[in-house]
Motif scaffolding. Structure first.
Motif, PDB file in Angstrom:
ATOM      1  N   SER A  13       0.659  -1.020   0.106  1.00 19.19           N
ATOM      2  CA  SER A  13       0.001   0.269  -0.160  1.00 19.19           C
ATOM      3  C   SER A  13       1.128   1.088   0.465  1.00 19.19           C
ATOM      4  N   LEU A  14       2.022   1.367   0.621  1.00 20.91           N
ATOM      5  CA  LEU A  14       3.152   2.272   1.184  1.00 20.91           C
ATOM      6  C   LEU A  14       3.513   2.772  -0.107  1.00 20.91           C
ATOM      7  N   LYS A  15       4.018   1.299  -0.610  1.00 14.63           N
ATOM      8  CA  LYS A  15       5.238   1.606  -2.182  1.00 14.63           C
ATOM      9  C   LYS A  15       4.243   2.496  -3.266  1.00 14.63           C
ATOM     10  N   ILE A  16       2.803   1.598  -3.172  1.00 18.82           N
ATOM     11  CA  ILE A  16       1.326   2.256  -4.374  1.00 18.82           C
ATOM     12  C   ILE A  16       1.369   4.232  -4.102  1.00 18.82           C
ATOM     13  N   ARG A  17       0.984   4.255  -3.148  1.00 13.68           N
ATOM     14  CA  ARG A  17       1.283   5.968  -2.180  1.00 13.68           C
ATOM     15  C   ARG A  17       2.269   6.955  -3.350  1.00 13.68           C
ATOM     16  N   GLU A  18       3.628   5.616  -2.834  1.00 16.40           N
ATOM     17  CA  GLU A  18       4.820   6.626  -3.257  1.00 16.40           C
ATOM     18  C   GLU A  18       4.842   6.973  -4.816  1.00 16.40           C
ATOM     19  N   LEU A  19       3.842   5.825  -5.798  1.00 15.95           N
ATOM     20  CA  LEU A  19       3.568   6.005  -6.933  1.00 15.95           C
ATOM     21  C   LEU A  19       3.141   6.750  -7.173  1.00 15.95           C
ATOM     22  N   TYR A  20       1.512   7.263  -6.623  1.00 15.34           N
ATOM     23  CA  TYR A  20       0.603   8.302  -6.813  1.00 15.34           C
ATOM     24  C   TYR A  20       1.616   9.906  -6.842  1.00 15.34           C
ATOM     25  N   VAL A  48     -18.605   3.183  -1.591  1.00 15.41           N
ATOM     26  CA  VAL A  48     -18.745   1.764  -1.144  1.00 15.41           C
ATOM     27  C   VAL A  48     -20.598   1.856  -0.936  1.00 15.41           C
ATOM     28  N   GLY A  49     -20.613   3.397  -0.427  1.00  9.62           N
ATOM     29  CA  GLY A  49     -21.923   2.537  -0.078  1.00  9.62           C
ATOM     30  C   GLY A  49     -23.192   2.751  -0.859  1.00  9.62           C
ATOM     31  N   ARG A  50     -22.846   3.333  -1.832  1.00 10.60           N
ATOM     32  CA  ARG A  50     -23.672   3.730  -3.013  1.00 10.60           C
ATOM     33  C   ARG A  50     -23.927   2.047  -3.733  1.00 10.60           C
ATOM     34  N   GLN A  51     -22.428   1.234  -4.073  1.00 13.30           N
ATOM     35  CA  GLN A  51     -22.070   0.260  -4.408  1.00 13.30           C
ATOM     36  C   GLN A  51     -22.966  -0.848  -3.454  1.00 13.30           C
ATOM     37  N   THR A  52     -23.056  -0.870  -1.784  1.00 14.01           N
ATOM     38  CA  THR A  52     -24.306  -1.633  -1.615  1.00 14.01           C
ATOM     39  C   THR A  52     -25.542  -1.337  -1.542  1.00 14.01           C
ATOM     40  N   GLU A  70     -15.629  -4.321  -4.420  1.00 13.73           N
ATOM     41  CA  GLU A  70     -15.106  -5.302  -4.040  1.00 13.73           C
ATOM     42  C   GLU A  70     -13.891  -4.162  -4.275  1.00 13.73           C
ATOM     43  N   HIS A  71     -13.808  -3.383  -5.476  1.00 12.68           N
ATOM     44  CA  HIS A  71     -12.894  -2.348  -5.902  1.00 12.68           C
ATOM     45  C   HIS A  71     -12.631  -1.375  -5.170  1.00 12.68           C
ATOM     46  N   LYS A  72     -14.178  -0.908  -4.528  1.00  8.99           N
ATOM     47  CA  LYS A  72     -13.725   0.678  -3.689  1.00  8.99           C
ATOM     48  C   LYS A  72     -13.711  -0.125  -1.782  1.00  8.99           C
ATOM     49  N   ILE A  73     -14.303  -1.721  -1.391  1.00 12.13           N
ATOM     50  CA  ILE A  73     -14.007  -1.541  -0.303  1.00 12.13           C
ATOM     51  C   ILE A  73     -12.376  -2.016  -0.322  1.00 12.13           C
ATOM     52  N   GLY A  74     -11.777  -2.216  -1.447  1.00 11.85           N
ATOM     53  CA  GLY A  74     -10.332  -3.175  -0.916  1.00 11.85           C
ATOM     54  C   GLY A  74      -9.341  -1.496  -1.454  1.00 11.85           C
ATOM     55  N   TRP A  79      -6.480   3.293   1.351  1.00  7.93           N
ATOM     56  CA  TRP A  79      -6.693   4.698   1.870  1.00  7.93           C
ATOM     57  C   TRP A  79      -6.629   4.402   3.707  1.00  7.93           C
ATOM     58  N   LEU A  80      -6.822   3.639   4.890  1.00  7.26           N
ATOM     59  CA  LEU A  80      -6.856   3.936   5.941  1.00  7.26           C
ATOM     60  C   LEU A  80      -5.967   3.374   5.578  1.00  7.26           C
ATOM     61  N   ILE A  81      -4.627   2.562   5.527  1.00  5.52           N
ATOM     62  CA  ILE A  81      -3.339   2.049   6.190  1.00  5.52           C
ATOM     63  C   ILE A  81      -2.850   2.899   5.664  1.00  5.52           C
ATOM     64  N   VAL A  82      -2.676   3.892   4.277  1.00  3.70           N
ATOM     65  CA  VAL A  82      -1.869   5.392   4.034  1.00  3.70           C
ATOM     66  C   VAL A  82      -1.795   6.179   4.744  1.00  3.70           C
ATOM     67  N   LEU A  83      -3.400   7.082   5.297  1.00  9.93           N
ATOM     68  CA  LEU A  83      -3.390   7.388   6.141  1.00  9.93           C
ATOM     69  C   LEU A  83      -2.893   7.065   8.045  1.00  9.93           C
ATOM     70  N   ALA A  84      -3.336   6.430   8.044  1.00  9.96           N
ATOM     71  CA  ALA A  84      -2.317   6.151   9.517  1.00  9.96           C
ATOM     72  C   ALA A  84      -1.082   6.664   9.319  1.00  9.96           C
ATOM     73  N   ASN A  85      -0.028   5.697   7.837  1.00  4.55           N
ATOM     74  CA  ASN A  85       0.952   6.054   8.005  1.00  4.55           C
ATOM     75  C   ASN A  85       1.709   7.575   7.760  1.00  4.55           C
ATOM     76  N   ARG A  86       0.636   8.315   6.966  1.00 11.38           N
ATOM     77  CA  ARG A  86       1.090   9.981   7.224  1.00 11.38           C
ATOM     78  C   ARG A  86       1.008  10.714   8.346  1.00 11.38           C
ATOM     79  N   MET A  87      -0.073   9.875   9.183  1.00 16.67           N
ATOM     80  CA  MET A  87      -0.036  10.724  10.309  1.00 16.67           C
ATOM     81  C   MET A  87       0.254   9.515  11.805  1.00 16.67           C
ATOM     82  N   ASP A  88       1.374   9.025  11.514  1.00 17.25           N
ATOM     83  CA  ASP A  88       2.479   8.558  12.299  1.00 17.25           C
ATOM     84  C   ASP A  88       1.380   7.300  12.902  1.00 17.25           C
TER      85      ASP A  88
END
Length: 108
Positions: A13-20, A48-52, A70-74, A79-88
């Motif tokens: 996840s963090l590697k993908i965020r670096e690429l973005y 996710v809500g709309r697709q649900t 499925e894509h939006k859940i993933g 995003w949660l992994i990325v956000l947690a990392n960016r906020m230590d």
């Protein structure tokens, strides 16, 4: 597909965020802020809500409604992994603490 280890999911996840971030620099001259990442997460969480609703027959389904859900859940998990990392915030620790606290509250 083989089962994904949580540590590996975080690393990928963090590697993908670096690429973005590289794309953001190319297209906008700066990386997205944490606030912009949070807004992107909230947008995807809303989808996710709309697709649900679509999956449950409460909103008109698109052609690939299940795949999009499925894509939006993933993506929301990413995003949660990325956000947690960016906020230590150590996402493994906070998830473990949440699960333990909630299990205790529920008598497990």
């Amino acid at each position: 597909m083989e089962e994904l280890d949580f540590k590996e999911a975080i690393e990928r996840s963090l590697k993908i965020r670096e690429l973005y971030h590289e794309l953001e620099l190319q297209h906008h001259g700066s990386e997205w802020t944490i606030e912009e990442d949070a807004l992107a997460f909230l947008t995807d969480a809303g989808l996710v809500g709309r697709q649900t609703m679509s999956q449950q027959g409460r909103w008109p389904a698109g052609k690939d409604s299940r795949k999009e859900l499925e894509h939006k859940i993933g993506e929301s998990m990413w995003w949660l992994i990325v956000l947690a990392n960016r906020m230590d915030v150590d996402i493994k620790d906070v998830l473990g603490e949440f699960l333990t606290k909630t299990e205790k509250l529920l008598g497990k």
